[in-house]
Design an enzyme around this catalytic site. Structure first.
Site, PDB file in Angstrom:
ATOM      1  N   TRP A 187      65.663  22.855  41.636  1.00  0.00           N
ATOM      2  CA  TRP A 187      65.571  24.195  42.258  1.00  0.00           C
ATOM      3  C   TRP A 187      64.522  25.035  41.369  1.00  0.00           C
ATOM      4  CZ3 TRP A 187      67.163  26.052  46.858  1.00  0.00           C
ATOM      5  CH2 TRP A 187      68.154  25.153  47.694  1.00  0.00           C
TER       6      TRP A 187
ATOM      7  N   ALA B 202      35.509  48.261  40.016  1.00  0.00           N
ATOM      8  CA  ALA B 202      35.671  48.977  41.404  1.00  0.00           C
ATOM      9  C   ALA B 202      34.130  49.243  41.998  1.00  0.00           C
ATOM     10  CB  ALA B 202      36.453  50.000  41.664  1.00  0.00           C
TER      11      ALA B 202
ATOM     12  N   GLU C 239      26.927  55.209  35.019  1.00  0.00           N
ATOM     13  CA  GLU C 239      28.009  54.559  34.158  1.00  0.00           C
ATOM     14  C   GLU C 239      27.560  55.815  32.633  1.00  0.00           C
ATOM     15  OE1 GLU C 239      30.957  53.825  31.695  1.00  0.00           O
ATOM     16  OE2 GLU C 239      30.809  53.268  33.790  1.00  0.00           O
TER      17      GLU C 239
ATOM     18  N   CYS D 156      41.080  44.267  30.696  1.00  0.00           N
ATOM     19  CA  CYS D 156      42.614  43.687  30.552  1.00  0.00           C
ATOM     20  C   CYS D 156      42.268  42.779  29.227  1.00  0.00           C
ATOM     21  CB  CYS D 156      42.778  42.974  31.530  1.00  0.00           C
ATOM     22  SG  CYS D 156      43.201  44.101  33.387  1.00  0.00           S
TER      23      CYS D 156
ATOM     24  N   ARG E 251      24.870  42.832  48.984  1.00  0.00           N
ATOM     25  CA  ARG E 251      24.877  41.541  49.642  1.00  0.00           C
ATOM     26  C   ARG E 251      24.827  41.877  51.025  1.00  0.00           C
ATOM     27  NH1 ARG E 251      29.646  40.865  46.463  1.00  0.00           N
ATOM     28  NH2 ARG E 251      29.124  39.539  44.649  1.00  0.00           N
TER      29      ARG E 251
END
Length: 482
Positions: free
Chosen positions: A463, A21, A44, A54, A31
């Site tokens: 299906w 994030a 950080e 992950c 940008r």
């Protein structure tokens, strides 16, 4: 009052947290506005930025051979784009009134204040670490950051001390292979169990819940339980950990419950995570029921015009239940960052909410869910019908077709889709995306039966399994209205 603002009259954006994030927000803001218009300072406390948390279980398990493959953008790349990125620097205080943050160099201990015009809080989440004897002993690991993953790999690489340090009455329980105990059976727990199996360890998972994967209903969790045992993982459910005994060398040697003791050379905590909002709470910023920061649709912290928050430290709107919830996923964090960076850069963007979609796997078993579980629907007062169907990933006659179980919840009166859970082999998990789109669109199960999905025998039965479940759910809704 702001102490100094940016250089030469430019605005200064300060970002706390350098992962998904935070750095997505910083990059998007850059940008939108160049260095001459907007100075960006990012703090950080770890060694790495912009990495895939992950992917850590797959790196630990050896499926991803190189840690650097998990890093999307290096610190040098961020700095080359005009972002003043300060690694190993931990923000220890937010002074909202004076618009400044205090930061400490992790290595030297030196502290300094940095003023801001705009602030982004992306402090992430921290692993739940229960207050138990031995939980802080060497050999006990939480796995949330790349630093955590490296520390675990370092432990696995060392000659294990568990056998020698165990009391004589327990030594016979150890075998030639290393012994690992995973505490907790959520996403991290089951993924780390697989990683440790791949590393050649004998793995025991100790879980306080009725079945693994509490994000599923217990009947679906039971399918995961059976598959894990089939892979050689020992599952211990309905068990509360009471302590983590250590040996004479101080290292962990076991995980104990009220009834049993499970020898361990290494222990991994997979109990879940909580929003890391200590800083925000101390600064008086609003927190929700799960202690996550509360924001508006623009990801602006409620009541604060120049402060945004995103990622694992926030609570977001659940589009199905209409309530705020905490979901720690990199997909959401990156979207939050894009929204925040656009708004902090002078544009306008919103994040409408989530439906709670997540996928995972244990070896070749795929696990997926989206929307509400039964207990979620009960909690928010919804009346619903459930169906569970068995199908296959491909046409049953086509080679490689594998079984799949789909569970679906639908609102009783309206037929609105409320949730879907899927457990199966190859081709099972990503089918949940059909349901995620239907949930986001507010579709009924009757409407879902007409979805024009792709079909060919190598990919699906005529299906699709999700549509088979939708047909049965629609029939049950109709029957309940009679």
């Amino acid at each position: 009052m702001n102490m100094s603002g940016g250089r030469g009259g430019t605005e200064r954006l300060v970002v706390i947290g350098g992962d998904a994030a935070g750095m997505s927000a910083a990059s998007q803001a850059r940008r939108m506005r160049g260095p001459g218009e907007l100075e960006i300072v990012a703090f950080e406390r770890g060694h790495f930025t912009s990495y895939s948390a992950c992917g850590i279980p797959y790196w630990v398990g050896g499926g991803v051979p190189d840690r650097d493959r998990l890093i999307a953008r290096t610190p040098e790349e961020h700095r080359a784009r005009g972002i003043d990125l300060r690694l190993r620097t931990e923000v220890t205080e937010i002074d909202v009134d004076r618009q400044r943050v205090r930061a400490r160099d992790v290595d030297s201990g030196a502290e300094s204040w940095t003023s801001y015009d705009k602030l982004v809080i992306a402090t992430g989440a921290r692993p739940v670490r229960p207050d138990l004897p031995g939980v802080d002993a060497p050999g006990v690991h939480g796995v949330q950051t790349l630093d955590d993953g490296q520390a675990l790999l370092d432990t696995l690489a060392r000659t294990r001390g568990g056998v020698d340090s165990a009391p004589p009455e327990h030594r016979s329980r150890y075998r030639d292979r290393g012994r690992a105990v995973v505490v907790g059976a959520g996403y991290i727990g089951v993924e780390m169990a697989e990683a440790l199996i791949n590393r050649g360890y004998e793995v025991t998972v100790v879980n306080r819940g009725e079945e693994p994967m509490a994000t599923l209903d217990p009947d679906m969790g039971r399918l995961v339980h059976t598959a894990m045992e089939g892979l050689g993982i020992t599952m211990v459910n309905d068990a509360e950990v009471t302590k983590m005994p250590t040996g004479p060398d101080g290292r962990v040697r076991a995980v104990a419950t009220e009834d049993e003791e499970y020898p361990a050379d290494v222990v991994v905590l997979g109990i879940g995570v909580r929003p890391e909002t200590v800083l925000a709470e101390a600064a008086g910023l609003p927190l929700g029921r799960r202690r996550g920061l509360l924001t508006d649709l623009a990801m602006r912290v409620r009541g604060h015009e120049n402060i945004w928050a995103g990622g694992d430290c926030v609570e977001v709107l659940d589009l199905v239940s209409g309530q705020e919830r905490h979901i720690a996923l990199g997909t959401h964090a990156n979207k939050h960052g894009q929204v925040i960076g656009t708004n902090a850069g002078g544009g306008y963007a919103t994040f409408p909410g989530v439906v709670g979609t997540a996928v995972s796997k244990v070896c070749d078993l795929e696990i997926a869910r989206t929307g509400l579980r039964e207990k979620d629907a009960h909690r928010v007062g919804l009346r619903f019908e459930t169906v569970t169907i068995e199908s296959t990933s491909r046409a049953a006659y086509y080679p490689g077709a594998s079984p799949m179980t789909v569970k679906m919840l639908a609102e009783r009166r309206t037929g609105r889709l409320l949730g879907v859970q899927i457990v199966g082999r190859e081709g099972a998990a990503k089918r949940v995306d059909i349901a995620a789109v239907a949930l986001t669109a507010g579709m009924t199960v009757e409407q879902m039966t007409a979805l024009d999905l792709g079909y060919a025998p190598p990919f699906s039965p005529v299906w699709d399994p999700v549509l088979v479940a939708a047909r049965k759910a629609a029939a049950k809704v109709r029957a309940s209205a009679d």
